[in-house]
Design a protein around this motif. Structure first.
Motif, PDB file in Angstrom:
ATOM      1  N   SER A 293     -28.246  -0.455 -30.170  1.00  0.00           N
ATOM      2  CA  SER A 293     -28.150  -0.914 -28.567  1.00  0.00           C
ATOM      3  C   SER A 293     -28.161   0.421 -27.864  1.00  0.00           C
ATOM      4  O   SER A 293     -28.970   0.532 -26.760  1.00  0.00           O
ATOM      5  CB  SER A 293     -26.930  -1.582 -28.366  1.00  0.00           C
ATOM      6  N   PHE A 294     -27.567   1.476 -28.323  1.00  0.00           N
ATOM      7  CA  PHE A 294     -27.523   2.725 -27.634  1.00  0.00           C
ATOM      8  C   PHE A 294     -28.917   3.508 -27.778  1.00  0.00           C
ATOM      9  O   PHE A 294     -29.493   4.178 -26.638  1.00  0.00           O
ATOM     10  CB  PHE A 294     -26.507   3.692 -27.989  1.00  0.00           C
ATOM     11  N   LEU A 295     -29.732   3.436 -28.890  1.00  0.00           N
ATOM     12  CA  LEU A 295     -31.029   3.711 -29.020  1.00  0.00           C
ATOM     13  C   LEU A 295     -31.897   3.163 -27.804  1.00  0.00           C
ATOM     14  O   LEU A 295     -32.694   3.588 -27.362  1.00  0.00           O
ATOM     15  CB  LEU A 295     -31.385   3.374 -30.391  1.00  0.00           C
ATOM     16  N   GLY A 296     -31.878   1.880 -27.869  1.00  0.00           N
ATOM     17  CA  GLY A 296     -32.832   1.136 -26.701  1.00  0.00           C
ATOM     18  C   GLY A 296     -32.169   1.382 -25.267  1.00  0.00           C
ATOM     19  O   GLY A 296     -33.207   1.622 -24.461  1.00  0.00           O
ATOM     20  N   LEU A 297     -31.008   1.565 -25.125  1.00  0.00           N
ATOM     21  CA  LEU A 297     -30.537   1.789 -23.790  1.00  0.00           C
ATOM     22  C   LEU A 297     -31.007   3.480 -23.165  1.00  0.00           C
ATOM     23  O   LEU A 297     -31.579   3.500 -22.152  1.00  0.00           O
ATOM     24  CB  LEU A 297     -28.949   2.099 -23.583  1.00  0.00           C
TER      25      LEU A 297
ATOM     26  N   VAL B 105     -30.821  -9.401 -35.113  1.00  0.00           N
ATOM     27  CA  VAL B 105     -29.915  -9.090 -34.054  1.00  0.00           C
ATOM     28  C   VAL B 105     -29.979  -7.639 -33.642  1.00  0.00           C
ATOM     29  O   VAL B 105     -30.238  -7.283 -32.453  1.00  0.00           O
ATOM     30  CB  VAL B 105     -28.468  -9.259 -34.817  1.00  0.00           C
ATOM     31  N   LEU B 106     -30.403  -6.876 -34.608  1.00  0.00           N
ATOM     32  CA  LEU B 106     -30.570  -5.523 -34.424  1.00  0.00           C
ATOM     33  C   LEU B 106     -31.893  -5.275 -33.396  1.00  0.00           C
ATOM     34  O   LEU B 106     -31.646  -4.556 -32.438  1.00  0.00           O
ATOM     35  CB  LEU B 106     -30.830  -4.533 -35.835  1.00  0.00           C
ATOM     36  N   VAL B 107     -32.889  -5.502 -33.836  1.00  0.00           N
ATOM     37  CA  VAL B 107     -34.078  -5.741 -33.070  1.00  0.00           C
ATOM     38  C   VAL B 107     -33.919  -6.224 -31.472  1.00  0.00           C
ATOM     39  O   VAL B 107     -34.349  -5.811 -30.644  1.00  0.00           O
ATOM     40  CB  VAL B 107     -35.375  -6.568 -33.590  1.00  0.00           C
ATOM     41  N   ALA B 108     -33.142  -7.488 -31.646  1.00  0.00           N
ATOM     42  CA  ALA B 108     -32.945  -7.958 -30.095  1.00  0.00           C
ATOM     43  C   ALA B 108     -31.974  -7.221 -29.457  1.00  0.00           C
ATOM     44  O   ALA B 108     -32.539  -7.140 -28.392  1.00  0.00           O
ATOM     45  CB  ALA B 108     -32.139  -9.401 -30.410  1.00  0.00           C
ATOM     46  N   MET B 109     -30.997  -6.584 -30.009  1.00  0.00           N
ATOM     47  CA  MET B 109     -30.115  -5.668 -29.170  1.00  0.00           C
ATOM     48  C   MET B 109     -30.880  -4.568 -28.719  1.00  0.00           C
ATOM     49  O   MET B 109     -30.871  -4.042 -27.635  1.00  0.00           O
ATOM     50  CB  MET B 109     -28.997  -5.246 -29.854  1.00  0.00           C
ATOM     51  N   TYR B 110     -31.868  -3.900 -29.438  1.00  0.00           N
ATOM     52  CA  TYR B 110     -32.795  -2.476 -28.996  1.00  0.00           C
ATOM     53  C   TYR B 110     -33.502  -3.050 -27.723  1.00  0.00           C
ATOM     54  O   TYR B 110     -33.544  -2.493 -26.863  1.00  0.00           O
ATOM     55  CB  TYR B 110     -33.336  -2.226 -30.274  1.00  0.00           C
ATOM     56  N   ASN B 111     -34.111  -4.114 -28.083  1.00  0.00           N
ATOM     57  CA  ASN B 111     -35.002  -4.655 -26.934  1.00  0.00           C
ATOM     58  C   ASN B 111     -34.326  -4.952 -25.681  1.00  0.00           C
ATOM     59  O   ASN B 111     -34.947  -4.723 -24.657  1.00  0.00           O
ATOM     60  CB  ASN B 111     -35.930  -5.923 -27.620  1.00  0.00           C
ATOM     61  N   VAL B 112     -33.337  -5.832 -25.817  1.00  0.00           N
ATOM     62  CA  VAL B 112     -32.738  -6.414 -24.405  1.00  0.00           C
ATOM     63  C   VAL B 112     -32.213  -4.774 -23.958  1.00  0.00           C
ATOM     64  O   VAL B 112     -32.353  -4.864 -22.813  1.00  0.00           O
ATOM     65  CB  VAL B 112     -31.640  -7.192 -24.973  1.00  0.00           C
ATOM     66  N   LEU B 113     -31.470  -4.294 -24.411  1.00  0.00           N
ATOM     67  CA  LEU B 113     -30.803  -2.683 -23.961  1.00  0.00           C
ATOM     68  C   LEU B 113     -31.937  -2.028 -23.164  1.00  0.00           C
ATOM     69  O   LEU B 113     -31.925  -1.354 -22.298  1.00  0.00           O
ATOM     70  CB  LEU B 113     -29.940  -2.073 -24.692  1.00  0.00           C
ATOM     71  N   ASP B 114     -33.197  -1.816 -24.105  1.00  0.00           N
ATOM     72  CA  ASP B 114     -34.422  -1.110 -23.671  1.00  0.00           C
ATOM     73  C   ASP B 114     -34.768  -1.782 -22.314  1.00  0.00           C
ATOM     74  O   ASP B 114     -35.381  -0.988 -21.337  1.00  0.00           O
ATOM     75  CB  ASP B 114     -35.416  -0.934 -24.817  1.00  0.00           C
TER      76      ASP B 114
END
Length: 415
Positions: free
Chosen positions: A357-361, A297-306
């Protein structure tokens, strides 16, 4: 067939159509530039099962980056005389071959661990790094003398590779979670899909040269003295000829000094990102209610927001273009380091998901802002050189961040 010469191409022809078709191709080429590597990162839970004592997510990143940086340094130094078409096709072909061999290696070893399998994975990861250096520097340099929308589409494709692999990882875990060898089945499916995408990119890059708007920009680049486009123009049925007299151009050193703040921006963006993602996410976030789903979930949230954030700069009033503003925003982002530390130590999974998520964003948004603003005001050969230089800085930031990521495990029993 027609000829573009550096001496007589003073009148700029009207831009042909096909811009949106070219943007779609740029997006897919961006997807293919990182989908194989992102697949390796996304199936990290499978490699942790095979090689639990070898820190695969951290080690593979450290193997990948020196080869990527070393190859890109050489290619950047000689970029003005390198056949860009051959460079990009070689990169996609190497990605295709290495990805296919990862699949063959897993099938040959029957999904067993062991040092031999691990060394094989590391050697193929080094091939990924070399392929990355060929493609990212070559593609960004090539697109830099076209239009910002092409650069943005390519960068969005890079992020889409992470989002796609994360989505596939969720689907494969749902499909194979209760089956025998479910992790391995999901990993094999990942690598097979990546192999197909890399093959598709080889075909698409050959098609890209024949798009009317791409021929227009490359013809314009030839008229400004760029020799790297000759092979692509020839493939499109255009012969580019050059006079001996060319305008004096800025050297790589001069370009770097004029854009040192942009270079620093990219280094700092990726130093922070890679010092946290993916190693910290896999090894330092603890165990929570989501169980084995938590790192996924963590990897997915990073990648989707990125991925999503790379489209935000398309809205003019949301795009940050101030050089000083960009640097301030990027430096402020380092507050995420203590935020991640204290959240991992005291917070619950909801706060960690929000932070990731904020890191990816911020990673995707700031990358596009820097990369699309930097080439303004330069001639085509200088834009090509600057594209290679900035990608080199980006990879330097990734490597430095991957090294710093090891600091998180100092004092841990697993070290």
């Amino acid at each position: 067939m027609y000829t573009i010469t550096a001496s007589n191409a003073t009148a700029e022809p009207r831009k042909p159509g096909g811009k949106y078709k070219a943007m779609v191709v740029c997006f897919i080429l961006g997807l293919g530039s990182l989908v194989a590597w992102n697949s390796m990162l996304t199936i990290g839970d499978y490699y942790y099962q095979l090689f639990p004592k070898y820190h695969p997510s951290r080690v593979l990143t450290l193997v990948y980056q020196p080869f990527a940086i070393g190859a890109l340094i050489i290619l950047t130094y000689y970029q003005s005389n390198i056949n860009t078409r051959l460079r990009n096709l070689a990169g996609f072909t190497l990605f295709f071959s290495a990805t296919f061999l990862v699949l063959i290696l897993d099938l040959a070893t029957l999904g067993r661990g062991g040092i031999g399998h691990y060394i094989g994975i590391c050697l193929l990861t080094a091939c990924f790094g070399i392929a990355d250096a060929h493609i990212q520097g070559g593609m960004v340099g090539d697109l830099y003398f076209m239009c910002p929308e092409f650069v943005q589409s390519y960068l969005a494709g890079l992020a889409a590779s992470g989002a796609l692999t994360s989505l596939l990882r969720v689907l494969t875990k749902l499909a194979f979670e209760k089956s025998n060898n479910g992790l391995r089945k999901g990993a094999i499916l990942f690598i097979a899909i990546s192999t197909f995408i890399e093959f598709l990119c080889i075909i698409l890059y050959a098609f890209f040269a024949k798009l009317p708007i791409v021929k227009y920009y490359r013809s314009k680049a030839a008229s400004e003295g760029s020799k790297t486009v000759a092979a692509d123009l020839a493939a499109a049925g255009i012969q580019a000829e050059y006079d001996d007299k060319q305008e004096e151009r800025l050297s790589n050193r001069q370009l770097f000094m004029e854009n040192i703040d942009y270079a620093a921006d990219l280094i700092l963006i990726y130093v922070l990102t890679l010092s946290i993602f993916p190693g910290f996410v896999y090894e330092n976030t603890g165990t929570h209610q989501l169980g084995t789903w938590y790192p996924i979930v963590l990897v997915a949230m990073y990648n989707v927001l990125d991925f999503i954030s790379r489209y935000i700069p398309l809205v003019p009033w949301l795009k940050l273009e101030s050089r000083k503003g960009l640097l301030i925003a990027i430096l402020a982002r380092f507050l995420l380091v203590p935020a991640f530390y204290f959240t991992a130590k005291y917070g619950d999974q909801g706060w960690m998901i929000l932070l990731t998520s904020f890191l990816g964003l911020t990673n995707g948004y700031l990358t596009v802002c820097v990369m699309t603003v930097a080439p303004r005001g330069y001639k085509s050969p200088e834009q090509n050189a600057l594209g290679n230089l900035l990608v080199l800085c980006l990879l330097t930031g990734i490597f430095t961040g991957a090294v710093l990521d090891w600091l998180w495990i100092i004092g841990k029993d697993s070290f």
